[in-house]
Design a protein around this motif. Structure first.
Motif, PDB file in Angstrom:
ATOM      1  N   ALA A 120       7.605  52.636  59.369  1.00  0.00           N
ATOM      2  CA  ALA A 120       6.377  52.996  58.654  1.00  0.00           C
ATOM      3  C   ALA A 120       5.647  51.739  58.176  1.00  0.00           C
ATOM      4  CB  ALA A 120       6.718  53.896  57.476  1.00  0.00           C
ATOM      5  N   PRO A 121       4.317  51.803  58.106  1.00  0.00           N
ATOM      6  CA  PRO A 121       3.536  50.605  57.782  1.00  0.00           C
ATOM      7  C   PRO A 121       3.966  49.873  56.517  1.00  0.00           C
ATOM      8  CG  PRO A 121       2.085  52.346  58.529  1.00  0.00           C
ATOM      9  CD  PRO A 121       3.442  52.954  58.425  1.00  0.00           C
ATOM     10  N   GLU A 122       4.186  50.575  55.419  1.00  0.00           N
ATOM     11  CA  GLU A 122       4.554  49.895  54.178  1.00  0.00           C
ATOM     12  C   GLU A 122       5.921  49.244  54.279  1.00  0.00           C
ATOM     13  OE1 GLU A 122       2.606  49.113  51.741  1.00  0.00           O
ATOM     14  OE2 GLU A 122       0.974  50.162  52.775  1.00  0.00           O
ATOM     15  N   LYS A 123       6.857  49.903  54.962  1.00  0.00           N
ATOM     16  CA  LYS A 123       8.174  49.295  55.172  1.00  0.00           C
ATOM     17  C   LYS A 123       8.055  48.084  56.087  1.00  0.00           C
ATOM     18  CE  LYS A 123      11.059  53.402  54.435  1.00  0.00           C
ATOM     19  NZ  LYS A 123      12.070  54.307  55.031  1.00  0.00           N
ATOM     20  N   MET A 124       7.199  48.191  57.094  1.00  0.00           N
ATOM     21  CA  MET A 124       6.988  47.070  58.006  1.00  0.00           C
ATOM     22  C   MET A 124       6.425  45.870  57.263  1.00  0.00           C
ATOM     23  SD  MET A 124       4.235  45.453  59.694  1.00  0.00           S
ATOM     24  CE  MET A 124       2.963  46.723  59.752  1.00  0.00           C
ATOM     25  N   ASP A 129       7.178  40.607  54.531  1.00  0.00           N
ATOM     26  CA  ASP A 129       7.278  39.805  53.305  1.00  0.00           C
ATOM     27  C   ASP A 129       8.611  39.072  53.237  1.00  0.00           C
ATOM     28  OD1 ASP A 129       4.795  40.714  52.472  1.00  0.00           O
ATOM     29  OD2 ASP A 129       5.616  42.242  51.119  1.00  0.00           O
ATOM     30  N   SER A 130       9.687  39.764  53.612  1.00  0.00           N
ATOM     31  CA  SER A 130      11.017  39.148  53.536  1.00  0.00           C
ATOM     32  C   SER A 130      11.172  38.017  54.541  1.00  0.00           C
ATOM     33  CB  SER A 130      12.112  40.199  53.743  1.00  0.00           C
ATOM     34  OG  SER A 130      12.112  40.702  55.068  1.00  0.00           O
ATOM     35  N   GLU A 131      10.587  38.177  55.737  1.00  0.00           N
ATOM     36  CA  GLU A 131      10.651  37.105  56.729  1.00  0.00           C
ATOM     37  C   GLU A 131       9.814  35.905  56.275  1.00  0.00           C
ATOM     38  OE1 GLU A 131      12.794  37.098  58.850  1.00  0.00           O
ATOM     39  OE2 GLU A 131      13.158  39.120  59.628  1.00  0.00           O
ATOM     40  N   VAL A 177      -4.874  48.241  62.208  1.00  0.00           N
ATOM     41  CA  VAL A 177      -3.992  47.080  62.059  1.00  0.00           C
ATOM     42  C   VAL A 177      -4.665  45.982  61.238  1.00  0.00           C
ATOM     43  CG1 VAL A 177      -2.800  45.245  63.331  1.00  0.00           C
ATOM     44  CG2 VAL A 177      -2.692  47.610  64.153  1.00  0.00           C
ATOM     45  N   ILE A 178      -5.955  45.785  61.437  1.00  0.00           N
ATOM     46  CA  ILE A 178      -6.686  44.792  60.649  1.00  0.00           C
ATOM     47  C   ILE A 178      -6.653  45.166  59.169  1.00  0.00           C
ATOM     48  CG2 ILE A 178      -8.992  43.858  60.209  1.00  0.00           C
ATOM     49  CD1 ILE A 178      -9.455  43.996  63.267  1.00  0.00           C
ATOM     50  N   ALA A 179      -6.744  46.450  58.873  1.00  0.00           N
ATOM     51  CA  ALA A 179      -6.673  46.911  57.481  1.00  0.00           C
ATOM     52  C   ALA A 179      -5.276  46.680  56.906  1.00  0.00           C
ATOM     53  CB  ALA A 179      -7.055  48.385  57.391  1.00  0.00           C
ATOM     54  N   TRP A 180      -4.238  46.945  57.692  1.00  0.00           N
ATOM     55  CA  TRP A 180      -2.875  46.652  57.221  1.00  0.00           C
ATOM     56  C   TRP A 180      -2.728  45.167  56.915  1.00  0.00           C
ATOM     57  CZ3 TRP A 180       0.311  49.510  61.575  1.00  0.00           C
ATOM     58  CH2 TRP A 180       0.181  50.897  61.401  1.00  0.00           C
TER      59      TRP A 180
END
Length: 353
Positions: A120-124, A129-131, A177-180
């Motif tokens: 899911a987008p938020e998990k992705m 962030d972690s990487e 994707v640009i919005a994400w």
């Protein structure tokens, strides 16, 4: 090259409504099949799905020789750190070499083309962030620029309406994707797998996005088919002339819209995927990344990086990490940021699939 079609391990998914199979980039186990001159194996499975799901894996048995250990004159002359000539580096807003790009690759319509669509987008984004945090810790001297790398034109196993063996994604997908990406101040790469189309035919449609300062370009020669070849049955190729059209196109856009330098990422895991690399023309408003796109264990990936990226230098270098395929071999572990940073030259573009 004699490619044998197999079932299992990877897939060439189908779009139910269109009956077209979509391909994921990347694919060779470290890209070693050419160096070893052995037949490659392409895994190709068709799924029935409402969206693209795919990964094609070309597997070989031995790794390319380390360029520092061959008698080849080009390899022998390769410096410890490949020199980078970049007129764009001092331009306002230039990303390279001031930052290291860490990108998540894939297609939101697919759970099997890469991490960008796998969860899911938020998990992705949280995983991204972690990487980013891990890379910032591994090399505090080079801040990380997060990125999302969208496969926007996808190779097909069937010719489709235009007979070009490629499918263009909708503008809505790019907008999504640009919005994400905006949620993380991330840049975006739109990647094209041209099939039997051409770079010249596919790029004009992308201008509406490439004129945005945060949007850049990727090209996958694996799926650039010549002489009527069909994607997935053999590995494609791009010549410097075709790549030069892309760098010229990007340079013109940067000038036309008064933008910071554009970045072009070209995927590579075999020698023949890019021909006449010495003729690739660098532009004053474009930064060029030759990206090692093969999967396999760490020894194999390092050998491929040295053989096809370091040995034939262009400008900047990239390195891909596969969350799943890189650990297929029993006992294999993913490359860590520290492990990638031990490579010479140190990649400034890191992609996770």
């Amino acid at each position: 090259m004699n490619l044998k079609m197999m079932r299992g391990g990877a897939c060439l998914p189908m779009l139910c409504a269109l009956g077209l199979g979509l391909f994921s980039a990347c694919t060779s186990e470290g890209g070693s099949k050419e160096a070893a001159s052995t037949p490659a194996t392409v895994a190709a499975t068709s799924l029935t799905a409402a969206a693209p799901d795919t990964t094609t894996n070309a597997v070989a048995t031995t790794a390319p020789k380390d360029s520092t250990a061959t008698g080849d004159s080009t390899a022998a002359k390769a410096p410890a750190e490949v020199p980078v000539k970049d007129e764009a580096a001092d331009n306002p807003g230039a990303i390279l070499p001031h930052k290291r790009i860490v990108a998540f690759y894939g297609n939101p319509l697919s759970k099997r083309m890469g991490i960008l669509g796998e969860i899911a987008p938020e998990k992705m984004l949280a995983k991204l962030d972690s990487e980013v945090k891990a890379w910032n810790a591994a090399d505090p001297s080079t801040p990380v620029q997060p990125a999302l790398h969208l496969v926007f034109v996808t190779a097909q196993g069937k010719p489709g309406k235009g007979g070009t063996y490629r499918l263009r994604m909708s503008d809505h997908l790019a907008d999504t994707v640009i919005a994400w990406a905006a949620k993380r101040n991330a840049i975006v790469f739109l990647d094209i797998q041209i099939g039997q189309s051409t770079v010249e035919q596919e790029l004009p449609r992308l201008e509406k996005y490439l004129k945005l300062p945060q949007v850049h370009l990727g090209i996958d020669p694996e799926f650039a088919m010549k002489n009527g070849a069909i994607p997935g049955r053999k590995i494609g190729t791009l010549d410097a002339k075709e790549i030069n059209y892309a760098t010229s196109f990007l340079n013109d856009i940067a000038v036309k819209y008064d933008l910071p330098p554009k970045i072009l990422v070209v995927h590579r895991f075999t020698q023949r995927m890019v021909t006449n690399y010495k003729d690739i023309q660098l532009r004053p408003n474009v930064q060029f990344v030759m990206h090692m796109d093969g999967w396999g264990d760490r020894v194999l990936k390092k050998s491929t990086y040295l053989a096809y990226i370091k040995r034939e230098p262009v400008q900047y270098t990239g390195f891909k990490i596969f969350y799943h395929n890189d650990t297929k071999k029993p006992g294999s572990k993913l490359y860590t940021p520290e492990g990638v940073l031990a490579l010479s030259p140190k990649p400034l573009y890191i992609q996770y699939q």
